[in-house]
Motif scaffolding. Structure first.
Motif, short mmCIF file in Angstrom:
data_model
loop_
_atom_site.label_atom_id
_atom_site.label_comp_id
_atom_site.label_asym_id
_atom_site.label_seq_id
_atom_site.Cartn_x
_atom_site.Cartn_y
_atom_site.Cartn_z
N ALA A 144 -3.06 -7.44 -29.63
CA ALA A 144 -4.03 -6.74 -28.56
C ALA A 144 -3.15 -6.36 -27.32
O ALA A 144 -3.18 -5.20 -26.76
CB ALA A 144 -5.11 -7.55 -28.47
N ILE A 145 -2.32 -7.31 -26.74
CA ILE A 145 -1.34 -6.99 -25.80
C ILE A 145 -0.45 -6.33 -25.75
O ILE A 145 0.12 -5.34 -25.17
CB ILE A 145 -1.12 -8.35 -24.72
CG1 ILE A 145 -2.55 -8.82 -24.49
CG2 ILE A 145 -0.52 -7.96 -23.72
CD1 ILE A 145 -2.42 -10.30 -23.76
N GLU A 146 0.43 -6.69 -26.84
CA GLU A 146 1.49 -5.88 -27.23
C GLU A 146 1.46 -4.56 -27.53
O GLU A 146 2.25 -3.87 -27.45
CB GLU A 146 2.29 -6.68 -28.25
CG GLU A 146 2.79 -8.18 -28.06
CD GLU A 146 2.89 -8.91 -29.34
OE1 GLU A 146 2.45 -8.52 -30.50
OE2 GLU A 146 3.55 -10.23 -28.98
N GLY A 147 0.02 -4.09 -27.91
CA GLY A 147 -0.11 -2.78 -28.46
C GLY A 147 -0.50 -1.92 -27.18
O GLY A 147 -0.60 -0.93 -27.47
N LEU A 148 -0.60 -2.36 -26.12
CA LEU A 148 -1.00 -1.77 -24.86
C LEU A 148 0.21 -1.04 -24.38
O LEU A 148 1.53 -1.30 -24.61
CB LEU A 148 -1.54 -2.49 -23.78
CG LEU A 148 -2.79 -3.28 -24.12
CD1 LEU A 148 -3.18 -4.21 -22.95
CD2 LEU A 148 -4.03 -2.09 -23.96
N PRO A 149 0.10 0.09 -23.90
CA PRO A 149 1.34 0.73 -23.24
C PRO A 149 1.93 -0.23 -22.26
O PRO A 149 1.50 -0.88 -21.52
CB PRO A 149 0.72 1.89 -22.36
CG PRO A 149 -0.49 2.04 -23.14
CD PRO A 149 -1.11 1.00 -23.54
N ARG A 150 3.26 -0.34 -22.16
CA ARG A 150 4.01 -1.32 -21.30
C ARG A 150 3.64 -1.46 -19.90
O ARG A 150 3.35 -2.32 -19.44
CB ARG A 150 5.64 -0.86 -21.29
CG ARG A 150 6.49 -2.00 -20.95
CD ARG A 150 7.77 -1.78 -21.32
NE ARG A 150 7.85 -1.92 -22.69
CZ ARG A 150 8.03 -3.10 -23.45
NH1 ARG A 150 7.98 -4.16 -22.69
NH2 ARG A 150 8.12 -3.10 -24.72
N VAL A 172 -8.14 -3.46 -20.15
CA VAL A 172 -9.35 -4.12 -20.96
C VAL A 172 -10.28 -3.00 -21.63
O VAL A 172 -10.93 -3.18 -22.42
CB VAL A 172 -10.18 -4.92 -20.09
CG1 VAL A 172 -11.59 -5.28 -20.70
CG2 VAL A 172 -9.36 -6.44 -19.97
N ARG A 173 -10.42 -1.75 -20.68
CA ARG A 173 -11.13 -0.57 -21.37
C ARG A 173 -10.90 -0.04 -22.72
O ARG A 173 -11.55 0.51 -23.46
CB ARG A 173 -11.27 0.54 -20.25
CG ARG A 173 -9.92 1.17 -20.12
CD ARG A 173 -9.70 2.50 -19.30
NE ARG A 173 -8.51 3.02 -19.61
CZ ARG A 173 -7.23 3.05 -18.60
NH1 ARG A 173 -7.21 2.00 -17.99
NH2 ARG A 173 -6.35 3.73 -19.12
N HIS A 174 -9.53 -0.40 -23.23
CA HIS A 174 -8.87 0.04 -24.41
C HIS A 174 -9.72 -0.59 -25.53
O HIS A 174 -9.78 -0.21 -26.71
CB HIS A 174 -7.63 -0.28 -24.54
CG HIS A 174 -6.52 0.54 -23.77
ND1 HIS A 174 -6.22 1.92 -24.07
CD2 HIS A 174 -5.95 0.50 -22.53
CE1 HIS A 174 -5.32 2.30 -23.32
NE2 HIS A 174 -5.16 1.53 -22.43
N TYR A 175 -10.32 -1.77 -25.13
CA TYR A 175 -11.12 -2.61 -26.06
C TYR A 175 -12.66 -2.88 -26.09
O TYR A 175 -12.97 -3.97 -26.07
CB TYR A 175 -10.46 -4.13 -26.18
CG TYR A 175 -8.89 -3.96 -26.77
CD1 TYR A 175 -8.49 -3.47 -27.68
CD2 TYR A 175 -7.92 -4.28 -25.59
CE1 TYR A 175 -7.29 -3.41 -28.07
CE2 TYR A 175 -6.46 -4.21 -26.03
CZ TYR A 175 -6.19 -3.70 -27.12
OH TYR A 175 -4.87 -3.68 -27.62
#
Length: 397
Positions: free
Chosen positions: A323-329, A367-370
Motif C-alpha cells: 500500500a505504501i510502496e505503491g504510492l508516488p515516492r 491516505v486519500r488514495h485509499y
C-alpha cells in the motif's frame, strides 16, 4: 444489481472487516454467506442491515456444503457471486457455476510470495487455486504486488483487476481524549513511548521482532499488540524470557466501530464499565494510544493496518507494505522501510523515541488514495464488466 458475497469465515480479520466496510458503500443489494464461523464481524454486518447466513462447514473437505451453496445461489437469483478467501473462492466458484451464474468475481486478499493467508504455499494449494480460477471471470487483487504474483503463476493480466483496500479515514482521525482513555484502560503511562503492532498473531507477522527490539530499548518503551492468533502463547512466553512482561500489552480482538468487542471477544454493552472497555476495544482509540505503528512482516499483500495508522497521524515502520510502496515516492510521508530484524527495528524506534511524539497528528494526503468510496466505485466497475463481457478461461503455465 443483486450480489452474493461468499467468505470463508467472519471472525475478526482484515479481509472480513474490509467486506463489512465495502457493503456499506457498494450501491447494490447484497447478501453474505459464510462457510463457517459467523463471529464478531458477522454480527456487525447483520447490525448494518445485510443478511448473513452461516453454512456451518465442518472442514476443508466437507463437500456437503456444495449442494447447500448451489441452492442458496439459485434461490437468491443473484446477478454476481463474489468470493473472498481461499476456501470460499474454491467452493464458491464451483457452486456458482453449478447454479448457472457466470458473473463470478473473486478477491485475493492475502497472497504472498511463499504463503497464502498465513499458510505455506504448496504445489497442491497452487493447483487447486488455478483450477478455481477457470471457473471465474475476474479476480480482484488488493494491490499491484498481488496482481503481479498471480500473473507470474500464469493468470493473464486481462483477468486481473486491482482494487485497493479502502478505509473510512474520518474514523481514524486522532482524538487526544480517546488516547488518554485507552491508555488509562490498558495501564499505559501517559509519558510512555508506545510501539504498536496490529494484525493476526501468527508466525508470519513476526511480532517477535517487536518484542526483541523493545527489549533493547529504555524501560519507558511499551509494546501494544492488537489482535489474536495461534502465536499469542509463544509471544507471551517470549516477553517473559526477555524480561519485559510488564511492558507488553495484548489487546486481543478489536473492532473498527464504537461498541466493538472486548479483549475476551464478547460484545461490549452500555454500562459505565462497558463504555471504558469499549474505548480500549475500539481500533481507532488503540491507534491513538500508540506513538508509532510497526509491521515487521516481510511479506504482506497490502498493509491495511499501516494505512489506518497513517490516517491516525502515526509514523509507521514496515518491512513490507505494498500500500505504501505503491504510492508516488513523494507521497510516502510519515513512513519508513525497516529490515525485519530486531536490531534494525530497535535502531529506528530509538530514534523515534528520542524525537518524541508529534504535537500535531494529522493524516498525510496520501491516505486519500485509499478511500473506501473510491474502492467501492472501482468494484462496481468490475461488476459491470463481468456482467457485460465474455468469459475468458485462465491458461496456467
Amino acid at each position: 444489481m443483486r450480489v452474493l458475497h461468499i467468505i470463508t469465515g467472519l471472525g475478526m480479520g482484515g479481509a472480513e472487516q474490509q467486506l463489512r466496510l465495502l457493503l456499506r458503500h457498494v450501491p447494490a443489494t447484497c447478501d453474505v454467506l459464510t462457510l463457517t464461523n459467523a463471529g464478531t464481524v458477522a454480527r456487525g454486518i447483520t447490525d448494518d442491515g445485510t443478511r448473513v447466513t452461516d453454512l456451518g462447514m465442518a472442514g476443508n473437505r466437507d463437500l456437503a456444503v456444495l449442494p447447500r451453496l448451489v441452492r442458496q445461489i439459485r434461490a437468491g437469483r443473484y446477478d454476481v457471486v463474489h468470493t473472498h478467501l481461499y476456501r470460499a473462492c474454491l467452493y464458491g466458484r464451483i457452486a456458482a457455476r453449478l447454479a448457472g451464474v457466470r458473473a463470478v468475481v473473486a478477491t485475493e486478499h492475502s497472497l504472498g510470495d511463499s504463503q497464502l493467508e498465513g499458510r505455506p504455499l504448496t504445489s497442491g494449494v497452487r493447483a487447486l487455486y488455478l483450477a478455481g480460477e477457470r471457473l471465474g471471470r475476474v479476480t480482484v487483487a488488493v494491490s499491484p504486488a498481488v496482481g503481479a504474483r498471480r500473473n507470474r503463476w500464469g493468470v493473464p493480466w486481462q483477468r486481473i483487476r486491482v482494487v485497493p483496500n479502502g478505509i473510512d479515514a474520518d474514523r481514524f482521525r486522532f482524538d487526544p481524549a480517546a488516547r488518554a482513555a485507552a491508555r488509562a484502560q490498558l495501564g499505559l503511562p501517559e509519558d510512555a513511548f508506545v510501539i504498536g503492532g496490529v494484525g493476526r498473531l501468527t508466525e508470519g507477522k513476526r511480532f517477535d521482532v517487536l518484542l526483541r527490539a523493545a527489549a533493547q530499548l529504555p524501560p519507558d518503551v511499551r509494546v501494544l499488540l492488537v489482535g489474536t492468533g495461534p502465536q499469542e502463547p509463544e509471544l507471551r512466553r517470549l516477553a517473559g524470557r526477555l524480561g519485559i512482561v510488564e511492558r507488553v500489552r495484548f489487546a486481543g480482538e478489536t473492532a473498527h466501530e464504537d461498541g466493538g468487542v472486548g479483549s475476551d471477544g464478547r460484545l461490549v454493552g452500555d454500562g459505565n464499565a462497558d463504555r471504558a472497555r469499549r474505548a480500549a476495544a475500539h481500533l481507532p482509540s488503540l491507534l491513538a494510544a500508540m506513538d508509532t505503528l510497526a509491521s515487521p512482516s516481510p511479506e504482506e499483500a497490502f498493509g491495511l493496518a499501516l494505512v489506518e495508522g497513517l490516517a491516525c497521524g502515526l509514523p509507521v515502520l514496515y518491512a513490507s507494505c505494498p500500500a505504501i510502496e505503491g504510492l508516488p515516492r513523494g507521497e510516502r510521508t510519515n513512513s519508513a522501510y525497516c529490515a525485519s530484524d530486531p536490531d534494525s527495528f530497535a535502531q529506528v524506534l530509538y530514534g523515534l523515541r528520542q524525537s518524541g511524539p508529534s504535537p500535531h497528528r494529522t493524516a498525510p494526503a496520501a491516505v486519500r488514495h485509499y478511500s473506501i468510496t473510491r474502492s467501492a466505485g472501482r468494484l462496481m466497475d468490475v461488476y459491470a464488466s463481468v456482467l457485460s463481457g465474455p468469459n475468458q478461461e485462465v491458461n496456467p503455465r
